[in-house]
Write a protein that holds these residues in place. Structure first.
Motif, PDB file in Angstrom:
ATOM      1  N   SER A  54       0.837  -1.213   0.000  1.00 49.85           N
ATOM      2  CA  SER A  54       0.000   0.000   0.000  1.00 49.85           C
ATOM      3  C   SER A  54       0.868   1.259   0.000  1.00 49.85           C
ATOM      4  N   GLY A  55       2.001   1.174  -0.654  1.00 49.18           N
ATOM      5  CA  GLY A  55       2.946   2.296  -0.725  1.00 49.18           C
ATOM      6  C   GLY A  55       4.233   1.824  -1.363  1.00 49.18           C
ATOM      7  N   PHE A  56       5.310   2.498  -1.078  1.00 50.60           N
ATOM      8  CA  PHE A  56       6.594   2.103  -1.630  1.00 50.60           C
ATOM      9  C   PHE A  56       7.008   0.713  -1.129  1.00 50.60           C
ATOM     10  N   ILE A  57       7.668  -0.050  -1.972  1.00 53.18           N
ATOM     11  CA  ILE A  57       8.426  -1.186  -1.474  1.00 53.18           C
ATOM     12  C   ILE A  57       9.425  -0.600  -0.477  1.00 53.18           C
ATOM     13  N   PRO A  58       9.540  -1.152   0.727  1.00 51.67           N
ATOM     14  CA  PRO A  58      10.320  -0.493   1.790  1.00 51.67           C
ATOM     15  C   PRO A  58      11.727  -0.071   1.388  1.00 51.67           C
ATOM     16  N   TRP A  59      12.395  -0.842   0.531  1.00 49.01           N
ATOM     17  CA  TRP A  59      13.774  -0.510   0.148  1.00 49.01           C
ATOM     18  C   TRP A  59      13.838   0.259  -1.182  1.00 49.01           C
ATOM     19  N   ASP A  60      12.669   0.645  -1.727  1.00 47.35           N
ATOM     20  CA  ASP A  60      12.642   1.296  -3.039  1.00 47.35           C
ATOM     21  C   ASP A  60      12.965   2.781  -2.904  1.00 47.35           C
ATOM     22  N   ASP A  61      13.565   3.350  -3.966  1.00 44.64           N
ATOM     23  CA  ASP A  61      13.926   4.764  -3.928  1.00 44.64           C
ATOM     24  C   ASP A  61      13.633   5.462  -5.256  1.00 44.64           C
ATOM     25  N   ASP A  62      12.628   4.935  -5.999  1.00 49.56           N
ATOM     26  CA  ASP A  62      12.196   5.637  -7.198  1.00 49.56           C
ATOM     27  C   ASP A  62      10.698   5.437  -7.393  1.00 49.56           C
ATOM     28  N   LEU A  63      10.144   6.157  -8.368  1.00 52.97           N
ATOM     29  CA  LEU A  63       8.709   6.093  -8.632  1.00 52.97           C
ATOM     30  C   LEU A  63       8.512   5.984 -10.137  1.00 52.97           C
ATOM     31  N   ASP A  64       7.769   4.948 -10.556  1.00 54.02           N
ATOM     32  CA  ASP A  64       7.539   4.683 -11.969  1.00 54.02           C
ATOM     33  C   ASP A  64       6.076   4.908 -12.327  1.00 54.02           C
ATOM     34  N   LEU A  65       5.843   5.633 -13.419  1.00 55.60           N
ATOM     35  CA  LEU A  65       4.509   5.890 -13.930  1.00 55.60           C
ATOM     36  C   LEU A  65       4.435   5.477 -15.391  1.00 55.60           C
ATOM     37  N   MET A  66       3.223   5.307 -15.912  1.00 55.40           N
ATOM     38  CA  MET A  66       3.042   5.050 -17.337  1.00 55.40           C
ATOM     39  C   MET A  66       1.768   5.715 -17.822  1.00 55.40           C
ATOM     40  N   MET A  67       1.780   6.043 -19.119  1.00 54.85           N
ATOM     41  CA  MET A  67       0.668   6.743 -19.741  1.00 54.85           C
ATOM     42  C   MET A  67       0.464   6.191 -21.150  1.00 54.85           C
ATOM     43  N   PRO A  68      -0.784   6.136 -21.640  1.00 53.44           N
ATOM     44  CA  PRO A  68      -0.995   5.796 -23.040  1.00 53.44           C
ATOM     45  C   PRO A  68      -0.300   6.822 -23.930  1.00 53.44           C
ATOM     46  N   ARG A  69       0.238   6.383 -25.059  1.00 53.68           N
ATOM     47  CA  ARG A  69       1.057   7.256 -25.908  1.00 53.68           C
ATOM     48  C   ARG A  69       0.367   8.578 -26.237  1.00 53.68           C
ATOM     49  N   LYS A  70      -0.902   8.555 -26.565  1.00 60.47           N
ATOM     50  CA  LYS A  70      -1.597   9.790 -26.934  1.00 60.47           C
ATOM     51  C   LYS A  70      -1.579  10.785 -25.784  1.00 60.47           C
ATOM     52  N   ASP A  71      -1.848  10.314 -24.571  1.00 56.66           N
ATOM     53  CA  ASP A  71      -1.831  11.176 -23.396  1.00 56.66           C
ATOM     54  C   ASP A  71      -0.405  11.594 -23.045  1.00 56.66           C
ATOM     55  N   TYR A  72       0.522  10.681 -23.204  1.00 57.99           N
ATOM     56  CA  TYR A  72       1.941  10.940 -22.954  1.00 57.99           C
ATOM     57  C   TYR A  72       2.435  12.099 -23.826  1.00 57.99           C
ATOM     58  N   ASP A  73       2.117  12.062 -25.112  1.00 59.50           N
ATOM     59  CA  ASP A  73       2.557  13.119 -26.023  1.00 59.50           C
ATOM     60  C   ASP A  73       1.950  14.464 -25.646  1.00 59.50           C
ATOM     61  N   LEU A  74       0.679  14.451 -25.254  1.00 63.33           N
ATOM     62  CA  LEU A  74       0.037  15.705 -24.850  1.00 63.33           C
ATOM     63  C   LEU A  74       0.653  16.228 -23.561  1.00 63.33           C
ATOM     64  N   PHE A  75       0.978  15.332 -22.639  1.00 58.41           N
ATOM     65  CA  PHE A  75       1.605  15.751 -21.382  1.00 58.41           C
ATOM     66  C   PHE A  75       2.935  16.449 -21.649  1.00 58.41           C
ATOM     67  N   LEU A  76       3.714  15.928 -22.583  1.00 56.00           N
ATOM     68  CA  LEU A  76       4.991  16.553 -22.916  1.00 56.00           C
ATOM     69  C   LEU A  76       4.793  17.983 -23.412  1.00 56.00           C
ATOM     70  N   LYS A  77       3.698  18.214 -24.125  1.00 59.61           N
ATOM     71  CA  LYS A  77       3.431  19.543 -24.679  1.00 59.61           C
ATOM     72  C   LYS A  77       2.992  20.530 -23.602  1.00 59.61           C
ATOM     73  N   ILE A  78       2.225  20.073 -22.629  1.00 60.54           N
ATOM     74  CA  ILE A  78       1.702  20.986 -21.612  1.00 60.54           C
ATOM     75  C   ILE A  78       2.614  21.089 -20.395  1.00 60.54           C
ATOM     76  N   PHE A  79       3.681  20.299 -20.373  1.00 60.53           N
ATOM     77  CA  PHE A  79       4.564  20.306 -19.215  1.00 60.53           C
ATOM     78  C   PHE A  79       5.104  21.700 -18.934  1.00 60.53           C
ATOM     79  N   GLY A  80       5.588  22.387 -19.966  1.00 60.01           N
ATOM     80  CA  GLY A  80       6.230  23.691 -19.794  1.00 60.01           C
ATOM     81  C   GLY A  80       5.404  24.676 -18.989  1.00 60.01           C
ATOM     82  N   PRO A  81       4.222  25.032 -19.474  1.00 60.47           N
ATOM     83  CA  PRO A  81       3.406  26.011 -18.725  1.00 60.47           C
ATOM     84  C   PRO A  81       2.855  25.471 -17.415  1.00 60.47           C
ATOM     85  N   SER A  82       2.818  24.164 -17.246  1.00 64.12           N
ATOM     86  CA  SER A  82       2.185  23.575 -16.056  1.00 64.12           C
ATOM     87  C   SER A  82       3.157  23.273 -14.922  1.00 64.12           C
ATOM     88  N   LEU A  83       4.362  22.794 -15.245  1.00 67.92           N
ATOM     89  CA  LEU A  83       5.236  22.249 -14.210  1.00 67.92           C
ATOM     90  C   LEU A  83       6.683  22.711 -14.267  1.00 67.92           C
TER      91      LEU A  83
END
Length: 301
Positions: free
Chosen positions: A65-94
């Motif tokens: 229900s959270g990180f693997i106790p010894w883990d030190d990274d975070l992995d996400l995934m997105m469908p390609r169409k959403d992924y490409d749009l996220f790359l475009k809006i990243f600048g003004p958003s984050l």
């Protein structure tokens, strides 16, 4: 790259420049990564984009229900169409808080997928010494790709994708190698020959830049034709090993992760069994995946 996690851990223990992260620092890092996820999730929700936990993070949600106790990274995934749009809006958003690198963008990416780094922090790994890429704490985002319906075409494309990926990483080793990483990889005969093979292949294919190889791979694996199956070509098991029915991933469902609501694959059990087999079994210490770092600075928390 090496045969087992235990072998990687043993070699890392022999490199004086590397050290394991202490428990207090790991907890602080995990806290920061959750904050990064919440920022990403907020932007995705605002623009109706699908983002869910991937790999070890999805495993952590199911088993801890959270990180693997010894883990030190975070992995996400997105469908390609959403992924490409996220790359475009990243600048003004984050971009005020974070740096984004990804193939086929204006930035030169170290990896074959998107990586988001937090400004004002440092997370330096051995292979990153002397490279021009950001070195902050990070979240990885993997694009989910459509897979050809024809089985033969699917196999051929998967083989070519794995070859291009291997060449790209080899060019990275050749172009951005440093003596510390070379010494680390020379501490064992198997690792030494593996590294030499990588360097040789990297040299042979360095007539094309690392950036161009990253861009080529990214363009090669994408497909605009949805079918029954999808894959995560940059995942731990690569193109062919990550193929799974679309209905097993979408639509994602909610899960608990460090006292927050996150999204995971619709059939997270099937997704995790494909990656890890008996994923509820706790691995012995010597087989637990972990980063050996040169330097870490979490900035002001």
């Amino acid at each position: 790259m090496l045969e087992t996690r235990s072998e990687m851990n043993r070699l890392a223990g022999q490199a004086e420049i590397l050290h394991r992260m202490d428990e207090a620092t790991r907890k602080k890092l995990q806290h920061e990564l959750v904050g990064m996820y919440m920022d990403i999730q907020s932007v995705c929700r605002q623009h109706q984009l699908t983002v869910m936990l991937a790999g070890g993070s999805a495993l952590g949600a199911a088993r801890h229900s959270g990180f693997i106790p010894w883990d030190d990274d975070l992995d996400l995934m997105m469908p390609r169409k959403d992924y490409d749009l996220f790359l475009k809006i990243f600048g003004p958003s984050l971009s005020q808080k974070y740096i984004l690198t990804s193939p086929n963008t204006l930035t030169h990416s170290k990896n074959l997928f998107a990586k988001i780094y937090k400004k004002g922090t440092e997370f330096l790994e051995l292979q990153d010494i002397g490279t021009p890429f950001p070195h902050g704490i990070f979240v990885d985002i993997f694009p989910i790709e459509n897979v050809p319906e024809n089985k033969v075409v699917r196999i051929i494309k998967g083989l070519l994708a794995d070859i291009i990926s291997y060449v790209t990483v080899s060019v990275f080793y050749f172009r951005y190698g440093n003596r510390f990483f070379k010494e680390y990889m020379s501490a064992n005969r198997r690792a030494k020959w593996n590294y030499r093979l990588r360097i040789t292949i990297g040299f042979m294919f360095s007539f094309v830049s690392h950036r161009q190889w990253c861009n080529f791979f990214d363009s090669f694996v994408r497909s605009s034709h949805p079918g029954r199956y999808v894959t995560i070509p940059t995942g731990r098991k690569h193109y062919r090993g990550e193929i799974i029915e679309r209905a097993k991933l979408f639509p994602p469902v909610h899960a608990d992760f460090e006292c927050h609501q996150v999204k995971v694959p619709r059939d997270n059990d099937a997704y995790l069994k494909n990656l890890y087999g008996d994923y509820m079994k706790i691995p012995p210490v010597e087989h637990r995946e972990q980063h050996y770092i040169v330097r870490i600075d979490l900035g002001t928390i």
